[in-house]
Every structure is written in C-alpha cells, then in structure tokens.
Design a protein around this motif. Structure first.
Motif, PDB file in Angstrom:
ATOM      1  N   ASN A   7      -7.111  34.755  30.927  1.00  0.00           N
ATOM      2  CA  ASN A   7      -8.284  35.238  31.648  1.00  0.00           C
ATOM      3  C   ASN A   7      -8.586  34.433  32.911  1.00  0.00           C
ATOM      4  O   ASN A   7      -8.890  35.026  33.954  1.00  0.00           O
ATOM      5  CB  ASN A   7      -9.507  35.253  30.726  1.00  0.00           C
ATOM      6  CG  ASN A   7      -9.593  36.528  29.905  1.00  0.00           C
ATOM      7  OD1 ASN A   7      -8.746  37.409  30.033  1.00  0.00           O
ATOM      8  ND2 ASN A   7     -10.601  36.639  29.068  1.00  0.00           N
ATOM      9  N   PRO A   8      -8.518  33.094  32.889  1.00  0.00           N
ATOM     10  CA  PRO A   8      -8.752  32.356  34.149  1.00  0.00           C
ATOM     11  C   PRO A   8      -7.757  32.718  35.251  1.00  0.00           C
ATOM     12  O   PRO A   8      -8.155  32.896  36.417  1.00  0.00           O
ATOM     13  CB  PRO A   8      -8.603  30.889  33.730  1.00  0.00           C
ATOM     14  CG  PRO A   8      -8.952  30.870  32.289  1.00  0.00           C
ATOM     15  CD  PRO A   8      -8.440  32.163  31.741  1.00  0.00           C
ATOM     16  N   VAL A   9      -6.474  32.830  34.906  1.00  0.00           N
ATOM     17  CA  VAL A   9      -5.474  33.162  35.922  1.00  0.00           C
ATOM     18  C   VAL A   9      -5.684  34.579  36.429  1.00  0.00           C
ATOM     19  O   VAL A   9      -5.619  34.853  37.636  1.00  0.00           O
ATOM     20  CB  VAL A   9      -4.051  32.986  35.356  1.00  0.00           C
ATOM     21  CG1 VAL A   9      -3.015  33.440  36.374  1.00  0.00           C
ATOM     22  CG2 VAL A   9      -3.796  31.534  34.989  1.00  0.00           C
ATOM     23  N   LEU A  10      -5.950  35.493  35.516  1.00  0.00           N
ATOM     24  CA  LEU A  10      -6.175  36.880  35.908  1.00  0.00           C
ATOM     25  C   LEU A  10      -7.453  37.014  36.731  1.00  0.00           C
ATOM     26  O   LEU A  10      -7.513  37.777  37.704  1.00  0.00           O
ATOM     27  CB  LEU A  10      -6.247  37.762  34.659  1.00  0.00           C
ATOM     28  CG  LEU A  10      -6.258  39.274  34.866  1.00  0.00           C
ATOM     29  CD1 LEU A  10      -5.015  39.723  35.619  1.00  0.00           C
ATOM     30  CD2 LEU A  10      -6.348  39.978  33.514  1.00  0.00           C
ATOM     31  N   GLY A  11      -8.493  36.260  36.365  1.00  0.00           N
ATOM     32  CA  GLY A  11      -9.731  36.277  37.139  1.00  0.00           C
ATOM     33  C   GLY A  11      -9.515  35.778  38.558  1.00  0.00           C
ATOM     34  O   GLY A  11     -10.063  36.331  39.510  1.00  0.00           O
ATOM     35  N   ALA A  12      -8.693  34.729  38.710  1.00  0.00           N
ATOM     36  CA  ALA A  12      -8.378  34.221  40.046  1.00  0.00           C
ATOM     37  C   ALA A  12      -7.618  35.261  40.859  1.00  0.00           C
ATOM     38  O   ALA A  12      -7.869  35.437  42.070  1.00  0.00           O
ATOM     39  CB  ALA A  12      -7.562  32.934  39.932  1.00  0.00           C
TER      40      ALA A  12
END
Length: 323
Positions: free
Chosen positions: A35-40
C-alpha cells in the motif's frame, strides 16, 4: 527510463519472482509495503493532472456512464458466462469472483496513459468505481454463490484502500500543485516527483510479486486451471470495451481508457479480502495473485495492441446523434 518502461517492468517482475523464491520469509513483510508503494505511485499519477481538469472530468457523463456499464454490467455478464466452467472448488471460484468483479483503481491509470488513453478521465472515475464496487460486490457474491459466502466479505479493506490509495495521495498531489503554482521551490519538487513514475511502477510490481510468489508453490496445479479464464477475460474485454466506446460515442483516447478499465481488475485492493478469509478458503488469495501476474503481462500486450485496436483516427464521435 520512459523509453524502456516495458523492459523495466518485466525486469522488476522477474526480480520479484526471484526474490520471492529465494527468500520466501520476506513475503509477510513485503505485503505491508504494497500500500505505501502503490500510494506513492498514485500520488505521482495524480500530480500529473491539474486539479481543475480532474474536477471537470467528473462532469463527463458519457465517459462515466461507459465506465459504469462496462464494469458493472458487461463484466458481470461475462463472468456469469464463465462461471459454470470454473473449477468446482468453492475457494477457487470465490477468488475468481473477488478479482474479476472489481475494476482496478490504481495502475490502470499508468497503463492507460502508456497507450495514450485518457488517464485524467480514469483518475476522475476512480472514486466512483471504488465506491460502486464496494456497494455491489456483496450482492454479486450472493447471486453467484449464496448468502453464506457473501456475508464473509467486509467493506473495511475497501474503505481503507479508498483513504490510503485515493484520498491521501490526491490531497497531497493537489497541495503540491498549489505550492508549485506559487513558489519556484514547489515547482522543483513537483518536477522531481514527476520523474519517479517509472521507478515507482517497477517497485510496485517487484513488491507485489515478491510478497506473493511464496504462496504459489503448493498450489500450482490448482491455479493452472484458472489461468485460461483470465486470458479469455482479457481478450473479450478488449473488444467489449471498444464496443462500449462506440456506443457512448467516445473519441479514441477516451475509448482506450474504457478498454483498460474494463480489462484491469482490482487485485491489489481485493487481496486483503482474500487473505482475511477462513483457512478453508485460503486458496482464494492464491487465485487472486495469479490474476495479478497474468494481468501484468496482459497489460504489457495491451499497451502495444490497444492503440492499434482503437487508432487515433477512429472517431466514435462520428456516429450520428439525434437532435
């Protein structure tokens, strides 16, 4: 990097597969990084579309109508046609339903942009698509599999995904746009962020594949049975999307975006749903991950083939409109 995106993405998937095979113990930790990578990635995607243009796109009734019809009428009908031929195992059927009935709201924007589709229209449609699937999925599961399996799907992961992947990245992107419009320093930060699109996409693919490959090992024989259904889905939806674009008289860029939104599925968002299922249905998460792997290869093909399927001079708007 932009000129060699496809090669970079394939290399990222290969690296993720190798990492997941060599160090399977890293899988649970890498899952938390998805989720953090996808959010970025989505933050950078939102950053490339001005806020005013995004708001105007929400008023594009024909595009939104086409997206809704493709995803919530055409796709369920296609899934219903395939359902009787799916493996009899309930967990496998549930995994297929979870992933195919939910339209993608994340990297579809990136791949559509690579094919010169109207990414800004997809950006505007993402909140509508996410809320609609959150509301409709329990009903679809009830129709296909009965009340017992429909009741075990919770809306919590969908709400979390909406906040983490849509609301927060969009708010940060708009804040940076406002800063860039007023200060040279903000413009420099914005320009720098825009250069990270390809690395972030590669990182997303690497993390997802590496975190999920360890789960494929013991179920390869089972999941092989669902791969043909995912391939057929991609083929059929390419032509169904084109037909919908013509029906709603969309131009080529908008039509390409409709093809992509109909073909790409929300595997990254529904994966937490599958992981939360009881142990007796654990194979459903493997079925979801398998769709991710098939779809990424399918999207690479789509980037090359969809512009040929819907060339720039293929004007659906030439269809006569009654006064």
């Amino acid at each position: 990097m932009e000129h060699h995106q496809v090669v970079i993405y394939l290399a990222a998937m290969a690296a993720g597969g190798l990492l997941g095979w060599v160090a399977p113990g890293l899988g649970p930790g890498l899952e938390h990084a998805i989720n953090p990578v996808l959010g970025a990635l989505l933050f950078v995607t939102f950053l490339q579309v001005p806020a005013a243009e995004l708001v105007r796109s929400l008023r594009d009734g024909r595009f939104l109508s086409a997206a809704m019809v493709v995803n919530f009428v055409v796709v369920p009908l296609l899934v219903a046609a395939m359902f009787a031929f799916l493996p009899a195992d309930q967990a496998m059927r549930l995994g297929v339903l979870l992933v195919l009935l939910c339209p993608c709201v994340d990297y579809v924007i990136v791949f559509s942009g690579l094919a010169s589709g109207s990414s800004h229209r997809l950006l505007a449609a993402t909140p509508v698509l996410l809320v609609a699937q959150m509301l409709l999925l329990p009903g679809y599961l009830y129709l296909f599999m009965g009340s017992e399996l429909a009741d075990i799907v919770e809306v919590g992961p969908f709400i979390e995904a909406f906040v983490v992947l849509i609301v927060i990245p969009l708010a940060l992107a708009w804040a940076l746009q406002a800063w860039a419009a007023r200060q040279p320093a903000g413009q420099k930060v914005s320009d720098g962020a825009n250069t990270t699109m390809v690395p972030l996409m590669a990182a997303t693919l690497l993390v997802v594949v590496a975190s999920q490959v360890p789960k494929l090992g013991g179920s390869l024989a089972d999941i092989a049975a669902v791969i043909p259904f995912y391939v057929v889905f991609l083929i059929v939806m390419a032509f169904a999307g084109k037909a919908a674009a013509r029906l709603f008289r969309l131009d080529a860029p908008a039509g390409r975006a409709i093809v992509f939104t109909g073909a790409t599925r929300n595997s990254l968002v529904v994966l937490p749903l599958a992981l939360a299922l009881p142990d007796s249905l654990a194979v459903a998460s493997v079925v979801v991950v398998t769709q991710t792997l098939v779809e990424v290869f399918g999207m690479i093909a789509y980037v090359r083939l969809v512009p040929r399927l819907m060339p720039a001079d293929d004007r659906a708007t030439d269809v006569p409109v009654a006064p």
